[in-house]
Scaffold this active site. Sequence first.
Site, PDB file in Angstrom:
ATOM      1  N   ALA A   5      -3.646  -6.171 -15.749  1.00  0.00           N
ATOM      2  CA  ALA A   5      -3.285  -5.119 -16.560  1.00  0.00           C
ATOM      3  C   ALA A   5      -2.930  -5.624 -18.019  1.00  0.00           C
ATOM      4  O   ALA A   5      -2.403  -6.594 -18.022  1.00  0.00           O
ATOM      5  CB  ALA A   5      -2.174  -4.486 -15.908  1.00  0.00           C
ATOM      6  N   GLY A  48      -4.928  -6.270 -11.630  1.00  0.00           N
ATOM      7  CA  GLY A  48      -5.806  -5.375 -11.483  1.00  0.00           C
ATOM      8  C   GLY A  48      -7.417  -5.384 -11.584  1.00  0.00           C
ATOM      9  O   GLY A  48      -8.150  -4.523 -11.311  1.00  0.00           O
ATOM     10  N   GLU A  72      -8.232  -5.776  -8.129  1.00  0.00           N
ATOM     11  CA  GLU A  72      -7.992  -4.447  -7.439  1.00  0.00           C
ATOM     12  C   GLU A  72      -9.245  -3.747  -7.910  1.00  0.00           C
ATOM     13  O   GLU A  72     -10.037  -2.773  -6.939  1.00  0.00           O
ATOM     14  CB  GLU A  72      -6.623  -3.913  -7.787  1.00  0.00           C
ATOM     15  CG  GLU A  72      -5.560  -4.462  -7.305  1.00  0.00           C
ATOM     16  CD  GLU A  72      -4.252  -3.950  -7.567  1.00  0.00           C
ATOM     17  OE1 GLU A  72      -3.758  -2.924  -7.153  1.00  0.00           O
ATOM     18  OE2 GLU A  72      -3.943  -4.105  -8.737  1.00  0.00           O
ATOM     19  N   GLU A  84       1.156 -10.196  -9.123  1.00  0.00           N
ATOM     20  CA  GLU A  84       2.109  -9.056  -9.570  1.00  0.00           C
ATOM     21  C   GLU A  84       3.426  -9.242  -9.254  1.00  0.00           C
ATOM     22  O   GLU A  84       4.474  -9.045  -9.933  1.00  0.00           O
ATOM     23  CB  GLU A  84       1.924  -7.779  -9.179  1.00  0.00           C
ATOM     24  CG  GLU A  84       0.681  -7.232  -9.785  1.00  0.00           C
ATOM     25  CD  GLU A  84      -0.720  -7.538  -9.184  1.00  0.00           C
ATOM     26  OE1 GLU A  84      -1.773  -6.997  -9.650  1.00  0.00           O
ATOM     27  OE2 GLU A  84      -0.632  -8.358  -8.146  1.00  0.00           O
TER      28      GLU A  84
END
Length: 708
Positions: free
Chosen positions: A93, A139, A142, A162
Amino acid sequence: MTGKLYSALKARSVELGPFKDAPAATGHWKNWQLARDAQGVAWLLMDKKDSSVNVLSEDLLQELDEVLDSLHNDTPTALVLRSAKPGSFCVGADIKEFRHLNSEEEVASKLGAAHAVAQKLVDLPCPTVAVIHGQALGGGLELALCCDYRMAVPGSTVGLPEIMLGLHPGLGGTLRLCQLIDPLAAMTMMLTGKNTRDKKAKSLGIIDQLVEERHLDNAIEAAIEGKIKQRKSGLRSSVFNIRWVRSLAAKKMRSQAAEKAPPQHYPAPEALITLWEEQGGSARTWLQEEITSFAHLMATDTSRNLVRIFFLREKMKALAANKGSDGPTPEPIRHVHVIGAGAMGGDIAGWCAVQGLRVTLFDMQAETIAKAVGKTADLCKKKHLSKADTRDVLDRLIPDFHNIGVAQADLVLEAVPEKIDIKHKVFADIEPRMKPGAILATNTSSIPLEQLQEGLKDPSRMVGVHFFNPVALMQLVEVVEHSKASKETLARARAFVGQISRLPAPVTSAPGFLVNRALTPYLMEALVMLDEGMAAESIDQVALDFGMPMGPIELADQVGLDICLGVADMLRERLDNDMPQTPGWLSKKVDNGELGRKTDAGLYRWKDGKPDKKQDPPKAPEDTLDRLILPMLNACMACLREGVIQDADLLDGAMIFGTGFAPFRGGPMHYARNRGYSDVKASLQSLEQLHGERFAPDSGWEKEPDDD
């Protein structure tokens, strides 16, 4: 795709499907490139605009939403998703955007929109293949987990870090990773935040195929045709669909997580475990609960402070890269010569070799060099380097029994005993033999560089490069300037620190520099308490409860009582303050060779590298925490006021990465700001009345930081 990027990728022989011959894309997106090959396979290249790496920013995800809508409306034969960046797939992110989210509701809303985009990728009615090179983190991984297949080229790394930001995965990763691989392995990966290399990722089942770029086209074709067997959940995974089985595993996870990250300070591990335990049997509600949990964590002080630390790290990395500097990019250091193979010098030499530099190591005692080489081999083993990589490291670490490496090195670093006459003798010997432009670095922890530069013909090339023990674990290196150091020398020294994966803290040549000056009052006050009859374990427990990685008594033993004593005596002599006198019994311990961990006896008895502590010590007095922490804050304020370091953010970063100061509190000056300067000053004044002038508040506390 820009011509520059296309050329860079083509030069690496990266498989680009229809882009490899005629890079003509459809659509008008800033961050994505889309084209179809002759077989109708859509190739989608992630290419974050104005960024050297891909990050999942809000605008990138909004454009992906549009891309996926177009693919749903005109479904391709298959979709191949990969990065247009030469170095990596996607690093996660865009953390800069975290700072602009002000409430749980806002976080949940934006994350819900991102989930909807991810679900469109999952629901695409054709085979989807993610191709990973470099890093696929957070992310980025992900997003890859939303695809049917994941291909990776050798050297790739995947991870969900994270937890390091006080969070857990938030784009469906908690569900999809646990569905894909052994849930316990998935939880371990998320709870530790550690990255997983290519072969391990393949064995876990995160990667379906690990292939060289030249074979990637065939592997993608095989996946699209269904010839690659996808991993299926085994009996072990299905067992965890039973709630009581998950609860048993969750209990053990909580116990292990709490040892490293106490839940009262770091709530993310507990939140992740609870999410898995309560939702692990129901994918329907799991994703929504992931959003709720993530949004709650992001609003916590812990996460905000850990995100702050992320940016402190980036700021220090920028110093290493000399970003914002008007001068030319410094020449990289390729050859380091270390003089002194003792505890610090040997470890510094070994670390530089591990980081890819050629290192020559000199010491008067051959057995000392041999011991340093052995410790480097042990370090390679701890870092799980292959036999071939270990051999390369040891080949780069060259024993130099005649000190001839001085003449070839780009940087010569002395790590001899902390005695000015010895260092002057070393400098007089080596300076005439150093090549033009080479740096003369000193690892001194206490001697002012103004004194060390005396007698040098060219003091502009000398700089302090002060490492901390243990070198392989401590991320900080103080880069110490003095009045005659050139800007070029300082810039190159900072760049060298970055080269060896360390963070530079630029400081001036003041007594103790920054870290030792701030840490010593903390350690000395603990010794005063010990002298008053307080139990060592009680003192340490107060610091642990505050969030320090270890208590001051244990830390003193780790550092070495001789080192603590020497630095305390130096600061007491050179600073105009009332540092407490060293207890007589401590001097006797040092004289008797009871130096702490390195001699298995100090303030504690040590066995197998661990202190022997009494269980259930008595509770420490109420003012113990302030007696420990406030002298450290007071010294930090003095360093800031005197210009030992240029700003409070760098100071916080240096203390976190150099001492382990409770990360979730954001650093000592950030903690003081939240507590209020007036409260810190008043508390110091109260302690001064009770315990003496050593607690007299620094004048810097007079003005609150927001008054600037």
